[in-house]
Motif scaffolding. Sequence first.
Motif, PDB file in Angstrom:
ATOM      1  N   VAL A  31       0.747  -1.227   0.017  1.00  0.00           N
ATOM      2  CA  VAL A  31      -0.080  -0.110  -0.254  1.00  0.00           C
ATOM      3  C   VAL A  31       0.991   1.155   0.149  1.00  0.00           C
ATOM      4  CG1 VAL A  31      -1.852  -1.097   1.404  1.00  0.00           C
ATOM      5  CG2 VAL A  31      -0.104   0.005   2.568  1.00  0.00           C
ATOM      6  N   ASN A  32       0.130   2.314  -0.286  1.00  0.00           N
ATOM      7  CA  ASN A  32       0.986   3.621  -0.208  1.00  0.00           C
ATOM      8  C   ASN A  32       0.618   4.110   1.042  1.00  0.00           C
ATOM      9  OD1 ASN A  32       1.830   6.238  -0.652  1.00  0.00           O
ATOM     10  ND2 ASN A  32       0.713   6.790  -1.972  1.00  0.00           N
ATOM     11  N   LEU A  33       1.539   4.263   2.048  1.00  0.00           N
ATOM     12  CA  LEU A  33       1.490   4.674   3.199  1.00  0.00           C
ATOM     13  C   LEU A  33       0.997   6.267   3.702  1.00  0.00           C
ATOM     14  CD1 LEU A  33       4.326   2.944   4.925  1.00  0.00           C
ATOM     15  CD2 LEU A  33       1.970   2.143   4.903  1.00  0.00           C
ATOM     16  N   ARG A  34       1.325   7.111   2.511  1.00  0.00           N
ATOM     17  CA  ARG A  34       0.878   8.414   2.329  1.00  0.00           C
ATOM     18  C   ARG A  34      -0.585   8.476   1.859  1.00  0.00           C
ATOM     19  NH1 ARG A  34       5.400  12.292   3.089  1.00  0.00           N
ATOM     20  NH2 ARG A  34       7.175  10.824   3.492  1.00  0.00           N
ATOM     21  N   GLU A  35      -1.276   7.473   1.759  1.00  0.00           N
ATOM     22  CA  GLU A  35      -2.831   7.549   1.311  1.00  0.00           C
ATOM     23  C   GLU A  35      -3.541   8.641   2.258  1.00  0.00           C
ATOM     24  OE1 GLU A  35      -6.563   4.868   0.255  1.00  0.00           O
ATOM     25  OE2 GLU A  35      -4.633   3.811   0.263  1.00  0.00           O
ATOM     26  N   SER A  36      -3.430   8.081   3.336  1.00  0.00           N
ATOM     27  CA  SER A  36      -4.179   8.679   4.306  1.00  0.00           C
ATOM     28  C   SER A  36      -3.438   8.401   5.616  1.00  0.00           C
ATOM     29  CB  SER A  36      -5.543   8.347   4.389  1.00  0.00           C
ATOM     30  OG  SER A  36      -5.645   7.052   4.899  1.00  0.00           O
ATOM     31  N   ALA A  37      -3.957   9.171   6.798  1.00  0.00           N
ATOM     32  CA  ALA A  37      -3.193   9.157   7.982  1.00  0.00           C
ATOM     33  C   ALA A  37      -3.476   7.539   8.708  1.00  0.00           C
ATOM     34  CB  ALA A  37      -3.738  10.101   9.166  1.00  0.00           C
ATOM     35  N   ILE A  38      -4.743   7.131   8.231  1.00  0.00           N
ATOM     36  CA  ILE A  38      -5.335   5.846   8.853  1.00  0.00           C
ATOM     37  C   ILE A  38      -4.452   4.745   8.322  1.00  0.00           C
ATOM     38  CG2 ILE A  38      -7.411   4.391   8.836  1.00  0.00           C
ATOM     39  CD1 ILE A  38      -7.418   6.565  10.667  1.00  0.00           C
ATOM     40  N   VAL A  39      -4.030   4.673   7.031  1.00  0.00           N
ATOM     41  CA  VAL A  39      -3.391   3.643   6.271  1.00  0.00           C
ATOM     42  C   VAL A  39      -2.015   3.476   7.226  1.00  0.00           C
ATOM     43  CG1 VAL A  39      -2.367   3.123   4.148  1.00  0.00           C
ATOM     44  CG2 VAL A  39      -4.481   3.922   4.158  1.00  0.00           C
ATOM     45  N   ALA A  40      -1.326   4.723   7.340  1.00  0.00           N
ATOM     46  CA  ALA A  40      -0.038   4.835   7.896  1.00  0.00           C
ATOM     47  C   ALA A  40      -0.046   4.400   9.458  1.00  0.00           C
ATOM     48  CB  ALA A  40       0.430   6.326   7.983  1.00  0.00           C
TER      49      ALA A  40
END
Length: 197
Positions: free
Chosen positions: A47-56
Amino acid sequence: MAKSTAKRQDGFQSQHIEIGTMKHENPGWTRAHDGEKWAPRYIHPTVNLRESAIVALRAKNAIDECQYGAAELFRRLFEAMGGKGARAIDYSREFVEGGRFPDPIGDHQIDAGKRLAAAYEALTKAHGLYAWRLVGYICGEGRSVHELTDTRRQRDTMTDNLRTYLDCLASHWGFASRGVDTRARKVENQPTSRNCK
């Protein structure tokens, strides 16, 4: 984790992409095939960890699967309501005779509004208006915890509060009853949060 930036032809750099993996429950997993190599219970997609704060936060195991599910549902409902760029109606457009005038608000938006209103009631009744605002900033608008805080202590406190509020939403929307193993939190030394009931 690999960081990469792509340079566009006009000389500007695009947004940073930070690649990582995140643990998800396999949607195709069944008890009948438990232990089989071709059907693992958990998968680790890139995944792209910078997609959203929740993903990070999920990739760093700061929130569990139920909390992540509640945050993603909140984001989808928030976006359905037009929270991230509502579309305006073009009243100058000419309609043909017998044609249908588009509804300014669709059924999907009405349903999303009702679900968010019920979540607002549950969350503010249990934790107050600050809880709703924090979930709205991070899950809805996509702001990061770093953006909203100055010190490490503030970030840790805000993340702990966010976990508690997402537990409340997960309980409200029924994510906690999906059979997710709650022992994993104790093993990973994550604090257990209060549930809304």
